[in-house]
Design a protein around this motif. Structure first.
Motif, PDB file in Angstrom:
ATOM      1  N   THR A 127      16.306 -30.723  38.080  1.00 29.29           N
ATOM      2  CA  THR A 127      16.628 -31.958  39.137  1.00 29.29           C
ATOM      3  C   THR A 127      16.292 -31.418  40.685  1.00 29.29           C
ATOM      4  N   PRO A 128      15.223 -30.920  40.988  1.00 32.79           N
ATOM      5  CA  PRO A 128      14.972 -30.323  42.440  1.00 32.79           C
ATOM      6  C   PRO A 128      15.397 -31.321  43.657  1.00 32.79           C
ATOM      7  N   GLY A 129      16.493 -30.683  44.241  1.00 29.69           N
ATOM      8  CA  GLY A 129      16.720 -31.455  45.573  1.00 29.69           C
ATOM      9  C   GLY A 129      17.852 -32.750  45.071  1.00 29.69           C
ATOM     10  N   VAL A 130      18.371 -32.377  43.889  1.00 31.31           N
ATOM     11  CA  VAL A 130      19.243 -33.563  43.486  1.00 31.31           C
ATOM     12  C   VAL A 130      20.407 -33.996  44.348  1.00 31.31           C
ATOM     13  N   HIS A 131      20.568 -35.436  44.513  1.00 31.95           N
ATOM     14  CA  HIS A 131      21.560 -35.745  45.416  1.00 31.95           C
ATOM     15  C   HIS A 131      22.636 -36.559  44.722  1.00 31.95           C
ATOM     16  N   ALA A 132      22.368 -37.074  43.770  1.00 35.14           N
ATOM     17  CA  ALA A 132      23.389 -37.938  42.797  1.00 35.14           C
ATOM     18  C   ALA A 132      23.000 -37.884  41.515  1.00 35.14           C
ATOM     19  N   PHE A 133      24.238 -38.222  40.585  1.00 33.33           N
ATOM     20  CA  PHE A 133      23.754 -38.413  39.378  1.00 33.33           C
ATOM     21  C   PHE A 133      24.874 -39.747  38.891  1.00 33.33           C
ATOM     22  N   LEU A 134      24.331 -40.611  37.866  1.00 30.35           N
ATOM     23  CA  LEU A 134      24.965 -41.717  37.522  1.00 30.35           C
ATOM     24  C   LEU A 134      24.825 -42.005  36.055  1.00 30.35           C
ATOM     25  N   PRO A 135      26.096 -41.776  35.467  1.00 30.54           N
ATOM     26  CA  PRO A 135      26.090 -42.198  34.040  1.00 30.54           C
ATOM     27  C   PRO A 135      26.215 -43.782  33.908  1.00 30.54           C
ATOM     28  N   VAL A 136      25.326 -44.101  33.074  1.00 35.20           N
ATOM     29  CA  VAL A 136      25.512 -45.692  32.798  1.00 35.20           C
ATOM     30  C   VAL A 136      25.729 -46.115  31.379  1.00 35.20           C
ATOM     31  N   SER A 137      25.928 -45.211  30.637  1.00 33.88           N
ATOM     32  CA  SER A 137      26.441 -45.432  29.260  1.00 33.88           C
ATOM     33  C   SER A 137      26.856 -44.380  28.556  1.00 33.88           C
ATOM     34  N   GLU A 138      27.567 -44.331  27.397  1.00 32.50           N
ATOM     35  CA  GLU A 138      27.932 -42.961  26.788  1.00 32.50           C
ATOM     36  C   GLU A 138      26.934 -42.227  26.647  1.00 32.50           C
ATOM     37  N   GLU A 139      25.626 -42.766  26.363  1.00 31.28           N
ATOM     38  CA  GLU A 139      24.454 -42.072  26.106  1.00 31.28           C
ATOM     39  C   GLU A 139      23.256 -41.446  27.159  1.00 31.28           C
ATOM     40  N   ARG A 140      23.313 -42.322  28.242  1.00 30.55           N
ATOM     41  CA  ARG A 140      22.321 -42.010  29.160  1.00 30.55           C
ATOM     42  C   ARG A 140      22.863 -42.004  30.574  1.00 30.55           C
ATOM     43  N   GLY A 141      22.005 -41.268  31.552  1.00 32.39           N
ATOM     44  CA  GLY A 141      22.400 -41.127  32.750  1.00 32.39           C
ATOM     45  C   GLY A 141      21.298 -40.931  33.547  1.00 32.39           C
ATOM     46  N   PHE A 142      21.183 -41.066  35.041  1.00 37.68           N
ATOM     47  CA  PHE A 142      20.094 -41.109  36.137  1.00 37.68           C
ATOM     48  C   PHE A 142      20.279 -40.045  36.937  1.00 37.68           C
ATOM     49  N   SER A 143      19.572 -39.462  37.507  1.00 40.33           N
ATOM     50  CA  SER A 143      19.774 -38.577  38.856  1.00 40.33           C
ATOM     51  C   SER A 143      18.788 -39.091  39.771  1.00 40.33           C
ATOM     52  N   SER A 144      18.941 -38.542  40.994  1.00 44.14           N
ATOM     53  CA  SER A 144      18.016 -38.765  42.060  1.00 44.14           C
ATOM     54  C   SER A 144      17.491 -37.376  42.696  1.00 44.14           C
ATOM     55  N   ASN A 145      16.188 -37.225  42.458  1.00 34.28           N
ATOM     56  CA  ASN A 145      15.659 -35.935  42.514  1.00 34.28           C
ATOM     57  C   ASN A 145      14.962 -35.899  44.067  1.00 34.28           C
ATOM     58  N   GLY A 146      15.706 -35.468  45.133  1.00 26.14           N
ATOM     59  CA  GLY A 146      15.244 -35.709  46.337  1.00 26.14           C
ATOM     60  C   GLY A 146      13.889 -35.101  46.736  1.00 26.14           C
ATOM     61  N   LYS A 147      13.483 -33.858  45.964  1.00 24.32           N
ATOM     62  CA  LYS A 147      12.377 -32.998  46.532  1.00 24.32           C
ATOM     63  C   LYS A 147      11.220 -33.522  45.601  1.00 24.32           C
ATOM     64  N   ASP A 148      11.271 -34.169  44.377  1.00 27.65           N
ATOM     65  CA  ASP A 148      10.352 -34.513  43.529  1.00 27.65           C
ATOM     66  C   ASP A 148      10.063 -36.159  43.669  1.00 27.65           C
ATOM     67  N   ASN A 149      11.029 -36.728  44.598  1.00 28.12           N
ATOM     68  CA  ASN A 149      10.737 -38.258  44.738  1.00 28.12           C
ATOM     69  C   ASN A 149      10.632 -39.055  43.286  1.00 28.12           C
ATOM     70  N   ASN A 150      11.673 -38.568  42.387  1.00 22.86           N
ATOM     71  CA  ASN A 150      11.524 -39.154  41.136  1.00 22.86           C
ATOM     72  C   ASN A 150      13.172 -38.973  40.735  1.00 22.86           C
ATOM     73  N   SER A 151      13.411 -39.793  39.418  1.00 20.05           N
ATOM     74  CA  SER A 151      14.678 -39.850  38.766  1.00 20.05           C
ATOM     75  C   SER A 151      14.618 -39.330  37.170  1.00 20.05           C
ATOM     76  N   SER A 171      12.736 -38.353  30.267  1.00 22.03           N
ATOM     77  CA  SER A 171      11.917 -38.404  30.766  1.00 22.03           C
ATOM     78  C   SER A 171      12.127 -38.560  32.513  1.00 22.03           C
ATOM     79  N   LYS A 172      11.096 -38.883  33.265  1.00 28.08           N
ATOM     80  CA  LYS A 172      11.366 -39.094  34.764  1.00 28.08           C
ATOM     81  C   LYS A 172      10.510 -40.235  35.116  1.00 28.08           C
ATOM     82  N   VAL A 173      11.266 -40.867  36.261  1.00 25.53           N
ATOM     83  CA  VAL A 173      10.471 -42.325  36.661  1.00 25.53           C
ATOM     84  C   VAL A 173      10.532 -41.895  38.255  1.00 25.53           C
ATOM     85  N   ASP A 174       9.317 -42.429  38.578  1.00 26.95           N
ATOM     86  CA  ASP A 174       8.933 -42.270  40.016  1.00 26.95           C
ATOM     87  C   ASP A 174       9.868 -43.285  40.935  1.00 26.95           C
ATOM     88  N   THR A 175      10.274 -42.581  42.194  1.00 29.00           N
ATOM     89  CA  THR A 175      10.873 -43.733  43.164  1.00 29.00           C
ATOM     90  C   THR A 175      10.351 -43.588  44.281  1.00 29.00           C
TER      91      THR A 175
END
Length: 345
Positions: free
Chosen positions: A76-100, A112-116
Motif C-alpha cells: 500500500t505505497p504511501g498509504v494514508h488511511a484504511f477503512l474496514p466496511v464489513s467483517e470481510e472487506r476493507g479499503f486503503s488509500s494509497n497516496g503514491k499509486d493513486n489507487n485503493s 484487487s486495486k481500484v484507481d482513484t
C-alpha cells in the motif's frame, strides 16, 4: 432549614469534580509498533477489536484485546488511511499509486486495486448506501466506490483540497473539510454531487472532522488553533474553542459527548458538548510530540495516538532552509489513553 453557603459551595464543587472525572484521560499503556517510515490515519473497528494504522507502505493491524501487532497489509505505497466496511472487506488509500487496495480482512491479502484521483488521502463510509468515499487531496475530488462490487461509481469535483470527511447517512450527506478553502463541502449521496459549501470562519485550514448525529453537530479542527462546532441543519458555526498547534485528528464520543482534537505539538484538547450551543474545554491532555492523528474506540472510550522518537536534522547549509527531524527507526508506538472513571450508562 437553610443550608450555609459554604456547604452549598462544597457540594457544588463535589458535583463538578465528579462530572469532570469522567473526562479526565490518563495514559494507560504504550503498544510497540516498530518499523521504519512515517504514519498517518488510524481507524478502530470496535466489533472486531482491531485497529488499523497507516504506516509508510503498509497497514499495521493491532489486536486491541491483546494490545499487540496481529499482522499487516502489504503493498500500500504511501498509504494514508484504511477503512474496514464489513467483517470481510476493507479499503486503503494509497497516496503514491493513486489507487485503493481492496482487502480481505480474514487473510489481510489484497483482492484487487481500484484507481482513484490524484493523492488519495482520508476516507469515509456511507453505511446506508454501502459506498466508500476516497478523498483525493491533490486531485480536489472524491472517488466513490461501491463496497460490494469494488467498482467506481462516481468521481465528485470538490472545488478544493479535501482532508477528513464524515458520513451523515440519515440526511443522505457526506461532509468533508476543504483545507485550502476554509470550509466544509456538503455532498448529496444520492446525487453524488456537492450541494453546499459552509464557511468555517473564524476557523482556518480545517483538517479533522467528527459528527454528532443526535444533535446535528459537526466538529472541525482547524490549524489556527481552534475547533469549530457547526449546525448541520443550517451550515452555521455555532461556537469555537481553543485547541493546540498542528492539529490533524478529531473524534467524538456519542456517549460521553466529548470531542477530541489531537495536535502535533504534543497535546490533545478534549471539549465537552454541554448543549448543542455550548462547547467547553475540559482537559488539555499531554501526549507526545508528533501525536497528531487519533482514533476513538466508542465501546471502551479509549483513544489511540501514534507517536515516535525523533532525531534532529543535520545542520543546514548557509542560505538553505532547515531540514525536518527524522523518525528514529523502530520507535513507532501507539499511545493508549483512557478515562480515569468508566462513563455511567
Amino acid at each position: 432549614m437553610k443550608l450555609p453557603s459554604w456547604f452549598i459551595a462544597l457540594a457544588l464543587a463535589a458535583v463538578l469534580q465528579s462530572a469532570n472525572a469522567q473526562s479526565d484521560y490518563k495514559l494507560l499503556k504504550s503498544i510497540p509498533i516498530g518499523g521504519e517510515g512515517g504514519w498517518d490515519i488510524l481507524t478502530v473497528d470496535s466489533d472486531a477489536h482491531r485497529l488499523y494504522l497507516s504506516h509508510a507502505t503498509k497497514v499495521v493491524v493491532v489486536d486491541l484485546e491483546k494490545n499487540s501487532v496481529a499482522g499487516e497489509i502489504a503493498d500500500t505505497p504511501g498509504v494514508h488511511a484504511f477503512l474496514p466496511v464489513s467483517e470481510e472487506r476493507g479499503f486503503s488509500s494509497n497516496g503514491k499509486d493513486n489507487n485503493s487496495s481492496v482487502v480481505d480482512l480474514k487473510t489481510l491479502r489484497t483482492i484487487s486495486k481500484v484507481d482513484t484521483g490524484e493523492g488519495p488521502d482520508a476516507m469515509a463510509y456511507d453505511s446506508k448506501r454501502g459506498e466508500v468515499y476516497v478523498f483525493n487531496h491533490k486531485g480536489s475530488s472524491a472517488t466513490v466506490i461501491e463496497a460490494k462490487s469494488a467498482k467506481v461509481i462516481a468521481t465528485i469535483p470538490l472545488g478544493g483540497s479535501p482532508e477528513f470527511g464524515a458520513a451523515d447517512s440519515a440526511a443522505g450527506r457526506v461532509y468533508v473539510n476543504l483545507e485550502d478553502k476554509n470550509e466544509v463541502a456538503v455532498i448529496d449521496t444520492a446525487k453524488h454531487e456537492v450541494v453546499a459549501h459552509w464557511p468555517l470562519a473564524p476557523g482556518e485550514e480545517p483538517t479533522g472532522i467528527a459528527f454528532d448525529a443526535a444533535h446535528h453537530r459537526l466538529f472541525a479542527t482547524c490549524n489556527n488553533k481552534m475547533m469549530a462546532m457547526v449546525d448541520t441543519e443550517n451550515g452555521k458555526v455555532v461556537t469555537t474553542v481553543p485547541i493546540g498547534e498542528r492539529v490533524d485528528g478529531c473524534a467524538f464520543d456519542e456517549k460521553t459527548q466529548l470531542a477530541f482534537a489531537s495536535c502535533g505539538e504534543g497535546v490533545t484538547t478534549i471539549a465537552k458538548e454541554e448543549t448543542p450551543e455550548k462547547l467547553t474545554v475540559v482537559q488539555t491532555l499531554q501526549t507526545e510530540r508528533g501525536a497528531r492523528t487519533m482514533a476513538l474506540d466508542p465501546q471502551t472510550h479509549r483513544i489511540y495516538l501514534p507517536s515516535a522518537q525523533f532525531q534532529p536534522p543535520p545542520p543546514a547549509s548557509p542560505g538553505a532552509s532547515p531540514g525536518r527531524p527524522t523518525i528514529v527507526p523502530n520507535s513507532l508506538k501507539l499511545l493508549v489513553y483512557a478515562p480515569s472513571e468508566s462513563p455511567k450508562s
